[in-house]
Design an enzyme around this catalytic site. Structure first.
Site, short mmCIF file in Angstrom:
data_model
loop_
_atom_site.label_atom_id
_atom_site.label_comp_id
_atom_site.label_asym_id
_atom_site.label_seq_id
_atom_site.Cartn_x
_atom_site.Cartn_y
_atom_site.Cartn_z
N HIS A 155 0.84 -1.22 0.00
CA HIS A 155 0.00 0.00 0.00
C HIS A 155 0.87 1.26 0.00
O HIS A 155 0.43 2.31 0.49
CB HIS A 155 -0.95 0.06 1.21
CG HIS A 155 -1.68 -1.22 1.47
ND1 HIS A 155 -2.93 -1.48 0.96
CD2 HIS A 155 -1.32 -2.33 2.17
CE1 HIS A 155 -3.33 -2.69 1.35
NE2 HIS A 155 -2.36 -3.22 2.07
N SER A 276 15.75 21.20 -16.11
CA SER A 276 14.54 21.96 -16.40
C SER A 276 14.95 23.25 -17.10
O SER A 276 16.02 23.78 -16.84
CB SER A 276 13.83 22.26 -15.08
OG SER A 276 13.06 23.44 -15.20
N LYS A 282 16.81 21.47 -10.81
CA LYS A 282 16.17 20.18 -11.11
C LYS A 282 16.98 19.23 -11.96
O LYS A 282 17.77 19.63 -12.80
CB LYS A 282 14.81 20.42 -11.78
CG LYS A 282 13.83 21.02 -10.79
CD LYS A 282 12.45 21.00 -11.29
CE LYS A 282 11.92 19.60 -11.45
NZ LYS A 282 10.60 19.63 -12.03
#
Ligand code: ARG
Length: 460
Positions: A155, A276, A282
Site C-alpha cells: 500500500h 529543467s 532540477k
C-alpha cells in the site's frame, strides 16, 4: 497505370489513392517481401510451373531490387499502392514481361500475411536480445546490492525491510515470463500462409511445403481461408508487448519515486537525466517517465487490433491493412523502451547507500519481527500482534522507535522479553532471517543470484 486497371475506366481520385495506399509504412516489409518472393519464384521453378531459367531470372531481378534499395535507388511511389505492387512493378521494368509471371499461384492476401510473419519473427528474436540485456543489467545491479537494504512496501506504506537484490530480482522474473510469452507467440507466427492464394487455394500444382521450408517456417496453415484472415498472432504479439510495457512501466515508476527528494533512494547520473528549462535545481527522470508514458500507446494498439478484427467476415478484408502500423509501432516502442531502460540501469543511476541504510533504520518495519519473537516465546500470534500494536502506538506517542525502548520497558510490556530483543530489531538480522523459499533472506537471495548468473551470463 494500376496493375488492376484494365477492369476500370476512370482513374482514382487522388485523395482516395493516397487514402488507400500503404506504401508509406509497408515499405518496412521490403526485405521480407523480397525473401518471400524469392522462395515463391524458386517453388515455381521447382514445380515446373515456370522453367528453371525463368525462376532463376526472377530471383536475380529480386536480388537486384534488394541491391538498389541498399543503394537508395529503389524509390516506390504512392501510385504503387503498397510494397508488393512496388516490387512487382520494378521487377517488370527490370525483366520485362517475365516480371509479370512472379505472381503466378499467389495473391497479395497470402503474400502480405507471409511478409508480416517473416518480419515479426525476426523482430521477436531482436526483442529477446534486448529483454535479456535488461535482465543482465538488473542482475549486475542486484549482485552488487545483496547486502544493501531497502524498505519494502505494501500500500506504499513501509512494510518490511528487503535486500535490494531481492527487489531487483523480482523484475528479472517478470522479464523472464515476458521472454517465455514471446517464445510462445513466435510459435504461432511461425506458420506459413503462402500458397493459400486469394482465399481458396489454387488449381496450379504449387508446393507449399517447399516454400515454407525455404522461408524456414515450421509448418503451413491447413485451411486457406484461415491462413489469409488470421491475425491472432498480431493480437498475441501486442498483448505480450503490453505486458512487457506494464513491467517496464512499474520499474520506471519505482525509479521515478526513488529519485524524488522525498525518497532519495537513488541519484540519476548526468548520462540519463535532463534539466529543467526554468528551475536550475532540477534533474528530471525523463527516461523512465517516457517509458511509463509510452505504455499507453502499446495498450492502444492491442485494442485497435482486437476491434479491427472482431466484425470481419472471412476472408481477407482491407481492414487488415491497419494491422501494420499497430505492429510496427508496438515493436519500435517496446524495443526502444527496453534499450532505454537497460542504459538507465547500466549507467544512469546510483543507489544512495547512506539514505537507504538510514531509511530502514528509522521506521516500524521491524514490528512483525517483535511479534515473531513473542511467538518464539510461545505467545499465540494474535496476542503477540496486539501487544506489538500497543507498543507501536506508545512509541509513536513518545516520538521514538522500537529500538529506543529500554530493556526495563520491554520487560514491562512482557516479562518473557530479554536482552536478545535488541538484536531482533536490527534490519540486517530481520532480512537475514527470512529464509523461507522465495524469501528475502541473504542465503536465499544469493542462491537466486547464482542461478540467474548461470542462466544469463555463464552457462557452465
Ligand atoms: N496493402 C495490403 C495490406 O496491407 C496488401 C493486401 C492487399 N490485398 C488486396 N486484396 N487488396 O493488407
Amino acid at each position: 497505370m494500376k496493375t488492376w486497371s484494365d477492369r476500370f475506366e476512370e482513374g482514382l481520385n487522388p485523395f482516395i489513392e493516397s487514402f488507400n495506399a500503404s506504401i508509406d509504412f509497408d515499405i518496412l516489409l521490403l526485405e521480407e517481401d523480397l525473401d518471400g518472393s524469392i522462395a515463391h519464384a524458386r517453388m515455381l521453378g521447382k514445380t515446373g510451373i515456370l522453367t528453371s531459367e525463368e525462376a532463376h531470372q526472377l530471383e536475380e531481378g529480386l536480388e537486384q531490387i534488394r541491391l538498389e534499395a541498399s543503394q537508395g535507388t529503389f524509390k516506390p511511389e504512392l501510385s504503387d499502392e503498397d510494397i508488393h505492387m512496388a516490387v512487382e512493378k520494378r521487377l517488370t521494368v527490370i525483366l520485362g514481361s517475365l516480371g509479370k509471371k512472379l505472381h503466378t499461384g499467389r495473391s497479395r492476401n497470402d503474400q502480405v500475411g507471409t511478409d508480416l510473419r517473416l518480419w515479426l519473427r525476426r523482430r521477436i528474436d531482436e526483442l529477446d536480445i534486448h529483454l535479456k540485456r535488461l535482465q543482465i543489467a538488473l542482475l549486475i545491479k542486484a549482485e552488487s546490492n545483496l547486502f544493501t537494504l531497502i524498505p519494502g512496501y505494501t500500500h506504499l506504506q513501509r512494510a518490511q525491510p528487503l535486500s535490494l537484490a531481492h527487489h531487483l530480482l523480482a523484475y528479472i522474473e517478470m522479464i523472464e515470463r515476458d521472454r517465455n510469452r514471446l517464445i510462445d507467440v513466435r510459435k504461432r507466427v511461425d506458420i506459413c500462409p503462402l500458397g493459400s492464394a486469394a482465399l481458396a487455394g489454387t488449381s496450379l500444382p504449387i508446393d507449399r511445403s517447399f516454400t515454407a521450408d525455404q522461408l524456414n517456417f515450421s509448418s503451413i496453415y491447413s485451411n486457406s481461408l484461415d491462413a489469409v484472415s488470421d491475425r491472432d498472432f498480431a493480437v498475441e504479439f501486442t498483448a505480450a508487448s503490453s505486458l512487457i510495457m506494464v513491467h517496464l512501466s512499474r520499474l520506471a515508476d519505482e525509479i521515478i519515486l526513488w529519485a524524488s527528494e522525498e525518497f532519495s533512494f537513488l541519484r540519476l547520473t548526468d548520462r540519463c537525466a535532463t534539466g529543467s528549462s526554468l528551475m536550475p535545481q532540477k534533474k528530471n527522470p525523463d527516461v523512465p517517465e517516457l517509458v511509463r508514458g509510452k505504455t499507453g500507446r502499446v495498450f492502444g494498439h492491442l485494442q485497435s487490433l482486437l476491434t479491427m478484427i472482431k466484425g470481419l467476415p472471412l476472408a481477407y478484408n482491407k481492414d487488415f491493412q491497419e494491422d501494420k502500423e499497430a505492429i510496427f509501432d508496438t515493436f519500435k516502442t517496446v524495443n526502444n523502451s527496453l534499450k532505454a531502460m537497460s542504459i538507465l540501469l547500466e549507467e544512469g543511476l546510483e543507489f544512495s547507500l547512506d539514505n537507504l541504510s538510514e531509511a530502514v533504520r528509522s521506521d516500524f518495519s521491524n514490528a512483525t519481527d517483535v511479534a515473531d519473537y513473542l511467538v518464539s516465546k510461545n505467545i499465540p500470534f494474535r496476542e503477540a500482534y496486539q501487544i506489538v500494536g500497543r507498543v507501536v502506538k506508545l512509541c509513536i506517542n513518545r516520538k521514538i522507535l522500537l529500538k529506543d525502548l529500554t530493556l526495563d520497558e520491554w520487560q514491562e510490556i512482557h516479562p518473557l522479553i530479554n536482552q536478545d530483543i535488541f538484536e531482533k530489531l536490527l534490519p540486517e538480522k530481520i532480512v537475514a532471517s527470512r529464509i523461507s523459499q522465495g524469501g528475502t533472506g541473504f542465503v536465499r537471495v544469493r542462491e537466486e543470484l547464482e542461478k540467474w548468473r548461470k542462466q544469463l551470463i555463464s552457462p557452465n
